[in-house]
Design a protein around this motif. Structure first.
Motif, PDB file in Angstrom:
ATOM      1  N   UNK A 504       3.005 -15.813  43.684  1.00 33.32           N
ATOM      2  CA  UNK A 504       3.769 -14.551  43.471  1.00 33.32           C
ATOM      3  C   UNK A 504       3.895 -14.417  41.965  1.00 33.32           C
ATOM      4  N   UNK A 505       4.109 -15.065  40.954  1.00 32.40           N
ATOM      5  CA  UNK A 505       4.372 -15.044  39.657  1.00 32.40           C
ATOM      6  C   UNK A 505       3.095 -14.721  38.919  1.00 32.40           C
ATOM      7  N   UNK A 506       1.956 -14.790  39.272  1.00 35.49           N
ATOM      8  CA  UNK A 506       0.437 -14.674  38.725  1.00 35.49           C
ATOM      9  C   UNK A 506       0.285 -15.686  37.835  1.00 35.49           C
ATOM     10  N   UNK A 507       0.713 -16.997  38.036  1.00 32.96           N
ATOM     11  CA  UNK A 507       0.485 -18.130  36.969  1.00 32.96           C
ATOM     12  C   UNK A 507      -1.183 -18.377  37.224  1.00 32.96           C
ATOM     13  N   UNK A 508      -1.914 -18.540  36.201  1.00 35.66           N
ATOM     14  CA  UNK A 508      -3.369 -18.644  35.900  1.00 35.66           C
ATOM     15  C   UNK A 508      -3.421 -20.408  35.536  1.00 35.66           C
ATOM     16  N   UNK A 509      -2.696 -20.774  34.466  1.00 36.01           N
ATOM     17  CA  UNK A 509      -2.719 -21.942  34.059  1.00 36.01           C
ATOM     18  C   UNK A 509      -1.484 -22.542  33.255  1.00 36.01           C
ATOM     19  N   UNK A 510      -1.343 -23.878  33.271  1.00 37.97           N
ATOM     20  CA  UNK A 510       0.005 -24.470  32.615  1.00 37.97           C
ATOM     21  C   UNK A 510      -0.534 -25.520  32.087  1.00 37.97           C
ATOM     22  N   UNK A 511      -0.410 -25.667  30.546  1.00 34.90           N
ATOM     23  CA  UNK A 511      -0.769 -26.893  29.657  1.00 34.90           C
ATOM     24  C   UNK A 511       0.371 -27.391  29.352  1.00 34.90           C
ATOM     25  N   UNK A 512       0.626 -28.769  29.372  1.00 36.20           N
ATOM     26  CA  UNK A 512       2.001 -29.589  29.163  1.00 36.20           C
ATOM     27  C   UNK A 512       1.616 -30.619  28.276  1.00 36.20           C
ATOM     28  N   UNK A 513       2.206 -30.807  27.103  1.00 36.25           N
ATOM     29  CA  UNK A 513       2.600 -32.035  26.399  1.00 36.25           C
ATOM     30  C   UNK A 513       3.751 -32.291  26.109  1.00 36.25           C
ATOM     31  N   UNK A 514       3.905 -33.636  25.679  1.00 35.38           N
ATOM     32  CA  UNK A 514       5.591 -34.120  25.603  1.00 35.38           C
ATOM     33  C   UNK A 514       6.144 -33.223  24.963  1.00 35.38           C
ATOM     34  N   UNK A 515       5.952 -32.248  23.959  1.00 34.55           N
ATOM     35  CA  UNK A 515       6.731 -31.352  23.243  1.00 34.55           C
ATOM     36  C   UNK A 515       6.805 -29.758  23.469  1.00 34.55           C
ATOM     37  N   UNK A 516       5.463 -29.415  24.419  1.00 34.20           N
ATOM     38  CA  UNK A 516       5.419 -28.197  24.731  1.00 34.20           C
ATOM     39  C   UNK A 516       4.849 -27.823  25.964  1.00 34.20           C
ATOM     40  N   UNK A 517       4.927 -26.782  26.405  1.00 32.69           N
ATOM     41  CA  UNK A 517       4.330 -26.144  27.767  1.00 32.69           C
ATOM     42  C   UNK A 517       3.978 -24.731  27.542  1.00 32.69           C
ATOM     43  N   UNK A 518       2.607 -24.498  27.745  1.00 37.67           N
ATOM     44  CA  UNK A 518       1.990 -23.265  27.612  1.00 37.67           C
ATOM     45  C   UNK A 518       1.564 -22.720  28.759  1.00 37.67           C
ATOM     46  N   UNK A 519       1.802 -21.210  29.516  1.00 40.15           N
ATOM     47  CA  UNK A 519       1.705 -21.077  30.711  1.00 40.15           C
ATOM     48  C   UNK A 519       0.964 -19.459  30.322  1.00 40.15           C
ATOM     49  N   UNK A 520      -0.107 -19.259  31.359  1.00 42.45           N
ATOM     50  CA  UNK A 520      -0.663 -17.981  31.120  1.00 42.45           C
ATOM     51  C   UNK A 520      -0.618 -17.258  32.463  1.00 42.45           C
ATOM     52  N   UNK A 521      -0.686 -15.930  32.480  1.00 42.68           N
ATOM     53  CA  UNK A 521      -0.342 -15.108  33.838  1.00 42.68           C
ATOM     54  C   UNK A 521      -1.278 -14.001  33.713  1.00 42.68           C
ATOM     55  N   UNK A 523      -1.908 -10.165  35.985  1.00 49.00           N
ATOM     56  CA  UNK A 523      -1.545  -8.981  36.888  1.00 49.00           C
ATOM     57  C   UNK A 523      -0.055  -9.150  37.221  1.00 49.00           C
ATOM     58  N   UNK A 524       0.831  -9.166  36.128  1.00 48.94           N
ATOM     59  CA  UNK A 524       2.054  -9.318  36.341  1.00 48.94           C
ATOM     60  C   UNK A 524       2.743  -7.817  36.283  1.00 48.94           C
ATOM     61  N   UNK A 525       3.734  -7.298  37.020  1.00 45.85           N
ATOM     62  CA  UNK A 525       4.236  -6.128  36.956  1.00 45.85           C
ATOM     63  C   UNK A 525       5.149  -5.830  35.362  1.00 45.85           C
ATOM     64  N   UNK A 526       5.473  -7.066  34.886  1.00 44.19           N
ATOM     65  CA  UNK A 526       6.126  -6.781  33.674  1.00 44.19           C
ATOM     66  C   UNK A 526       5.182  -6.926  32.518  1.00 44.19           C
ATOM     67  N   UNK A 527       3.974  -7.090  32.689  1.00 43.37           N
ATOM     68  CA  UNK A 527       2.865  -7.060  31.672  1.00 43.37           C
ATOM     69  C   UNK A 527       2.717  -8.450  30.925  1.00 43.37           C
ATOM     70  N   UNK A 528       3.521  -9.687  31.284  1.00 48.12           N
ATOM     71  CA  UNK A 528       3.740 -10.828  30.826  1.00 48.12           C
ATOM     72  C   UNK A 528       2.560 -11.630  31.157  1.00 48.12           C
ATOM     73  N   UNK A 529       1.574 -12.159  29.721  1.00 42.94           N
ATOM     74  CA  UNK A 529       0.641 -12.875  30.135  1.00 42.94           C
ATOM     75  C   UNK A 529       0.355 -14.249  29.451  1.00 42.94           C
ATOM     76  N   UNK A 530       1.665 -14.534  28.768  1.00 39.92           N
ATOM     77  CA  UNK A 530       1.682 -15.738  27.803  1.00 39.92           C
ATOM     78  C   UNK A 530       3.031 -16.281  27.602  1.00 39.92           C
ATOM     79  N   UNK A 531       3.407 -17.425  27.976  1.00 40.57           N
ATOM     80  CA  UNK A 531       4.800 -18.238  27.507  1.00 40.57           C
ATOM     81  C   UNK A 531       4.451 -19.594  27.074  1.00 40.57           C
ATOM     82  N   UNK A 532       5.056 -19.693  25.937  1.00 39.44           N
ATOM     83  CA  UNK A 532       4.753 -21.027  25.278  1.00 39.44           C
ATOM     84  C   UNK A 532       6.378 -21.361  24.787  1.00 39.44           C
TER      85      UNK A 532
END
Length: 844
Positions: A504-521, A523-532
């Protein structure tokens, strides 16, 4: 075999000496060891004897072999009529039985070849320079599940002919590695061939706005010396590499073969034309791999055959098969056994000459008669579904390749669903493992592949679509998961890739480290494609040290969240946010907008959050110094303070949503890891409802239905045999029968029989009367129309009368017989009632 004692010449005219020398000649029949694991009595007659047509064909083949041996004395005897497992001579063409089995995989040449190579166990020829003395049938080979290259080829060729390929068995010579199925110098086909890396200096396009590098102030002499030093080091490294490569090549180089070119081998050839085969190629039956028709491992060809004919190669094989021509219709290159070949013969172009064309009247043109081959003498090839699924003997097989070991397992043989395991090594002795790949099937967790990289310590798992976690109704849609073997828990280095259309959230990938987490999306209706998201360290607690457990510890503090958005064409560039940064630790929010047309920079805006921004029920205060703006268009009006206040409150709300989304992502990671731990412990496999042998629930249900059906049939038979059952049901206490009940049961039962006998008699009587009336009506009609009737109508009337009289006579006989038997049936039932165990005590 024969042996002559002595070598001196015989004096002329000395007949006694001649007789003595001739008497010293001994003849010994060759001894052939027949298989001792075959019960000849259980085999059909076609295995143990020849028909008249087969005897005729064998005599034809014997004549052909004699002529061939006379004309080509340097060639080996033709392998045309070997003995079968019963010691009976059979034409090799009739040993092929084209068969199509009901398995989809066997409809293609690669699937059939892989199955045969997996199903049978290889036994090398002894000796390797001669064909086998006995060629067993494919049915015997399937039962034994082992054989030599001839057995492999005959079975594979039968399967390929059955599905429409133009397939042939080839008898020839091959290399030592091929004849012994030695693949230790070949690369495993499952290993992706890596392309050679070629170092190419990248010529980057110089940008005029880039900062120029500082000027090199060294002298030209120093620069040349440094350049020479670098080249010397590089040349030395290349020399060391070449020496190492030569050393490895020398170790891997096979030893000279004293029997090179003499080792006999059999393989399969598929000619172009049928089944959309564009080019002729070979199939190595021992390995199941397709090879080129010019492969260096094949050194020569003696003959080829299929189920229709036998061809002898007449071409020079001194250079192997590189220059071979496989046009079987060319009699100059291939000599055929039977004239009724399915390959059109090449027309011989001759110059028209009157002297040649003038023939005597008495000469007649000789035409070869068509020879009808006898059918295959072996039984139909059958492979049960259990044998097909088991594949290799005992369900597993190991193949050694060059620096690789491949292990194959039958489906459902291993508890966790493992079907293939590939181990890759970095040395020829196969001691140091570089990488391990495992393929799975029928896993409920949808796991397809697991790859262990022993150099980096990483594990990569691949899943097929449709994966659902323990949270019912929530589609995890996990596609790929990479993590460190030493740190499998959450909040460690890992990469997760998902099937984004299934989420539902259009999540493509999730990359995680002990200090960070990067997610890519996507075809979301809010045009979000990256969250770090960037995390801080947890606050230290005083007390005795405990082992850290991310599942129970408090959440990591979030320092910063960076979100990026695609362009929204419905908004202006100065109003469409491209990047949103929540500096949670500094209580700041930064906005970067998209670039407008013909712009080299973008507008920016920054807010300072009040200290109590996240307190409930608190009214926020907004002052002009809480925001700063960089606006590209200086002519554009600045937004009012009220608009900025509404924007700040909206951003604070979005910040809370982003924090919740990050916490939900962390929770999902923990949920996936918990599910994976449970799945690896349980390793449940999915079983189809149609697989009645492995599906325990379906099997128990089917057995229960069969048991109920048998019980119902037994009860129905008992009810049909128990003539008192319908009358006992009318009594309240049927277990304790009284005398009055017994007499009542007897009367009712006899009365019921009497009524049924009367009803049956009445039924026969009514049918008799009906037929009689119909006949009388037909006779009256005939009397009225007799004068005007035609011959056809009269014949029809007579036929009807004959059939009606026959039916009336039968009914009359049945009625009379019923009247005779009715009293006997009545008396027999009365006697049976008196002797019935339930009523006997009241009538005796």
């Amino acid at each position: 075999m024969y042996h002559i004692q002595g070598s001196q010449g015989i004096p002329p005219g000395n007949m006694e000496e001649l007789k003595k020398r001739l008497a010293s000649i001994t003849i010994e029949a060759p001894k052939i060891d027949l298989p001792n694991d075959i019960d000849v009595d259980q085999l059909p007659l076609s295995y143990t004897q020849n028909s008249q047509k087969e005897e005729l064909i064998l005599s034809y083949c014997d004549n052909f072999k004699k002529q061939f041996a006379h004309l080509y004395r340097d060639r080996k005897p033709l392998f045309m009529t070997p003995l079968n497992e019963c010691g009976i001579e059979k034409l090799i063409c009739t040993s092929l039985h084209p068969t199509e089995l009901p398995y989809k995989e066997l409809y293609t040449y690669d699937g059939a070849a892989t199955f045969v190579s997996d199903f049978l166990t290889f036994e090398p020829l002894t000796p390797t320079t001669e064909p086998p003395n006995i060629l067993c049938s494919s049915t015997t080979i399937l039962r034994r599940q082992k054989g030599n290259s001839f057995d492999f080829s005959m079975l594979l060729c039968s399967l390929l002919l059955g599905v429409g390929y133009d397939a042939y068995c080839v008898l020839g010579y091959a290399s030592r590695e091929t004849t012994y199925m030695d693949q230790s110098r070949e690369f495993c086909p499952l290993i992706t061939q890596q392309e050679e890396l070629v170092e190419v200096e990248a010529t980057k396009e110089q940008n005029k706005y880039t900062v120029k590098p500082p000027k090199d102030l060294r002298s030209k002499y120093l620069r040349d010396q440094d350049k020479k030093r670098v080249e010397e080091i590089k040349n030395e490294e290349n020399k060391q590499k070449e020496i190492e490569l030569k050393r490895i090549a020398a170790l891997e180089k096979p030893k000279p073969d004293p029997l090179h070119g003499l080792r006999v081998h059999c393989w399969v050839m598929i000619l172009s034309g049928k089944r959309e085969v564009a080019e002729t190629f070979f199939i190595e039956p021992l390995t199941g791999q397709a090879r080129s028709a010019q492969d260096d491992n094949y050194l020569g060809i003696e003959c080829v055959w299929n189920n229709l004919n036998f061809w002898v190669n007449m071409q020079d094989c001194s250079e192997g098969v590189q220059n071979m021509i496989y046009d079987l219709g060319d009699p100059a290159k291939w000599e055929f056994l039977f004239p009724n070949v399915d390959k059109p013969l090449l027309a011989l172009h001759q110059k028209e000459d009157d002297s040649i064309l003038d023939l005597d009247d008495d000469e007649e043109e000789i035409k070869d008669e068509q020879i009808d081959l006898p059918p295959a003498w072996i039984e139909a090839i059958e492979i049960s579904r259990t044998e097909y699924q088991t594949r290799s003997p005992q369900g597993k097989k190991t193949i050694l390749y060059k620096r690789a070991k491949l292990e194959k397992f039958a489906e459902y043989l291993v508890r966790d669903g493992l079907i293939t395991k590939l181990s890759i090594f970095d040395d020829i002795e196969m001691k140091n493992v570089l990488k391990t790949k495992e393929w799975f099937k029928h896993r409920k967790d949808k796991l397809n592949l697991r790859c262990y990289d022993h150099t980096t310590g990483k594990i990569t798992e691949e899943f097929s679509p449709g994966r659902i976690g323990s949270n019912i109704g929530k589609m995890q849609a996990l596609k790929e998961h990479t993590f460190q073997y030493s740190a499998p828990g959450p909040e460690n280095e890992r990469v997760m890739i998902f099937y984004s259309p299934a989420r539902v959230d259009g999540l493509v990938s999730r990359e995680e480290t002990p200090t960070s987490m990067v997610e890519t999306f996507k075809d979301r209706p809010d045009f979000l494609y990256y969250r770090a998201t960037y995390f801080g360290s947890r606050a230290k607690k005083f007390g005795p040290a405990k082992k850290y457990n991310p599942m129970t510890e408090s959440e990591r503090p979030i320092l910063k969240i960076v979100e990026r958005f695609n362009r929204n064409a419905e908004k202006l560039a100065d109003d469409d946010v491209a990047e949103r940064i929540f500096q949670i630790s500094d209580n700041r929010i930064q906005l970067i907008y998209h670039l407008g047309d013909n712009r080299i920079t973008a507008s920016k805006r920054e807010f300072l959050k009040p200290a109590n921004a996240h307190d409930k029920g608190v009214t926020l205060s907004m002052t002009p110094d809480m925001t700063s703006t960089f606006q590209v268009d200086i002519h554009q009006k600045q937004p009012k303070l009220r608009h900025l206040y509404e924007m700040l409150t909206s951003l604070i709300s979005e910040e809370l949503k982003s924090i919740d989304a990050v916490r939900a992502s962390e929770a999902e990671v923990r949920e996936i890891l918990i599910d994976r731990s449970k799945e690896e412990t349980a390793s449940e496999l999915s079983i189809s409802v149609y697989d009645t042998d492995r599906n325990v629930k379906a099997k128990l249900h089917r057995e229960e239905l069969l048991r109920q059906q048998r019980e119902e049939e037994l009860h129905r038979d008992e009810r049909e045999l128990d003539y008192l059952a319908p009358f006992l049901a009318q009594i309240e206490n049927a277990e304790n029968i009284t005398r009055s009940n017994a007499y009542e049961l007897k009367e009712k039962c006899l009365q019921d029989l009497k009524q049924r006998l009367i009803d049956q008699a009445n039924l026969i009587q009514s049918r008799f009367e009906k037929e009689t009336q119909e006949l009388q009506r037909k006779q009256a009609w005939y009397q009225q129309n007799q004068a005007s009737m035609q011959k056809e109508d009269e014949e029809e009337y007579l036929n009807y009368c004959s059939e009606a009289m026959f039916r009336i006579h039968i009914l009359e006989l049945r009625l009379n017989r019923h009247k005779e038997l009715a009293p006997h049936k009545y008396l027999a039932l009365e006697q049976k009632l008196r002797s019935d165990p339930r009523l006997a005590e009241f009538f005796n």
